[in-house]
Design an enzyme around this catalytic site. Sequence first.
Site, PDB file in Angstrom:
ATOM      1  CB  THR A 121     -58.438  28.610  18.136  1.00  0.00           C
ATOM      2  OG1 THR A 121     -58.600  27.203  20.017  1.00  0.00           O
ATOM      3  CG2 THR A 121     -57.359  29.321  19.230  1.00  0.00           C
ATOM      4  CE1 TYR A 145     -53.736  26.817  17.981  1.00  0.00           C
ATOM      5  CE2 TYR A 145     -54.894  26.435  19.372  1.00  0.00           C
ATOM      6  CZ  TYR A 145     -55.283  26.070  18.338  1.00  0.00           C
ATOM      7  OH  TYR A 145     -55.959  26.054  17.097  1.00  0.00           O
TER       8      TYR A 145
END
Length: 330
Positions: A121, A145
């Site tokens: 990501t 995350y």
Amino acid sequence: MSSSYPKVLVCGGAGYIGSHVVKSLGERGADVLVYDNLSTGHRDMITHGELVVGELADTDLLRKTVINFRPDIVIHFAASIQVGESMQKPFNYYYNNVINTLGLLKVISEEGPGALIFSSTAAVYGNPDKIPAHEDTTLAPINPYGTSKLISETIMAELAALNKLDYIALRYFNVAGADPENRIGQKYKAATHLITRALKTAKGEFSTLKIFGTDYETPDGTCIRDYIHVTDLAEAHVLAMNNLLKSKKNAIYNVGYGRGSSVWEVINIAREVTGVDFSVEKAPRREGDPPKLIAGAEKIRKELDWIPKHDSLKFILETAWRWEKSLDVS
Ligand code: UDP
């Protein structure tokens, strides 16, 4: 089934991005097996191949599945993916994204295939010191995350250096839209991502769309993201997979269009596409959000010949809207 096309184990293949990749692979005749716990994925989103319902944490079942299926490569999507939630429940992200990935890496390095395409990501960049963020931009996540994905990438890089893994990590920017044929799309009732949330508001599932932060140092005060169509992202996986199998060259690629849109721009196009002047409400900043994320993605175009077909925020929203309308409200 024998096929000249690779056998691909897709962990998390019943989810939003995974199911689009399964479709792209299946349409090319690949022999696909999906491994998914169906926590956020759906059986009916799997267009090709069989499904094994299992937890990624269940390494015995995972090992059995790998031994029985004998994949040439694994594509790993099974993860928690919400920035805001990761700030509230960091341990879920460390366990689900780091520990479970570690378990998978151990199984495939011991049993084969030892080749992996990994969903990473843009959150690994945190608040990038350079925009657009290229692959060599400083890695400094600002939420669990992003941290969870960076730790996984770090482990993979080390395993690759030890000749225990071949891998390509794809760093996704903001993925949205649905299959242009409208066979599959995002099917997640508690969706928190901006585009889905905006369309669900237009559809009447939410009374208003909250804009998290209107005082950022951006032209209109809202955050800027690089929204990319899920089908283009799926294609990037197919190219990455073919390249890794052919060349065994480990690599990391950003996947985005290199173009930023603000939250306000998304809202305006969502209103235009849906024809609904849905309500929005200014709200405080959401913890963990960087103001601006735009991909420097020349590398994947150059090295993998990735040619995006749907580089249009309007098309992203149109396909997402067509899909959203076809879902039951219940
Ligand atoms: N956002 C928003 N309202 C929402 C959902 C998201 O204003 O209901 C904003 C969010 O704060 C961020 C941008 O939209 O600035 C993109 O957020 P999203 O959750 O879609 O993706 P992320 O970039 O966090 O992965």
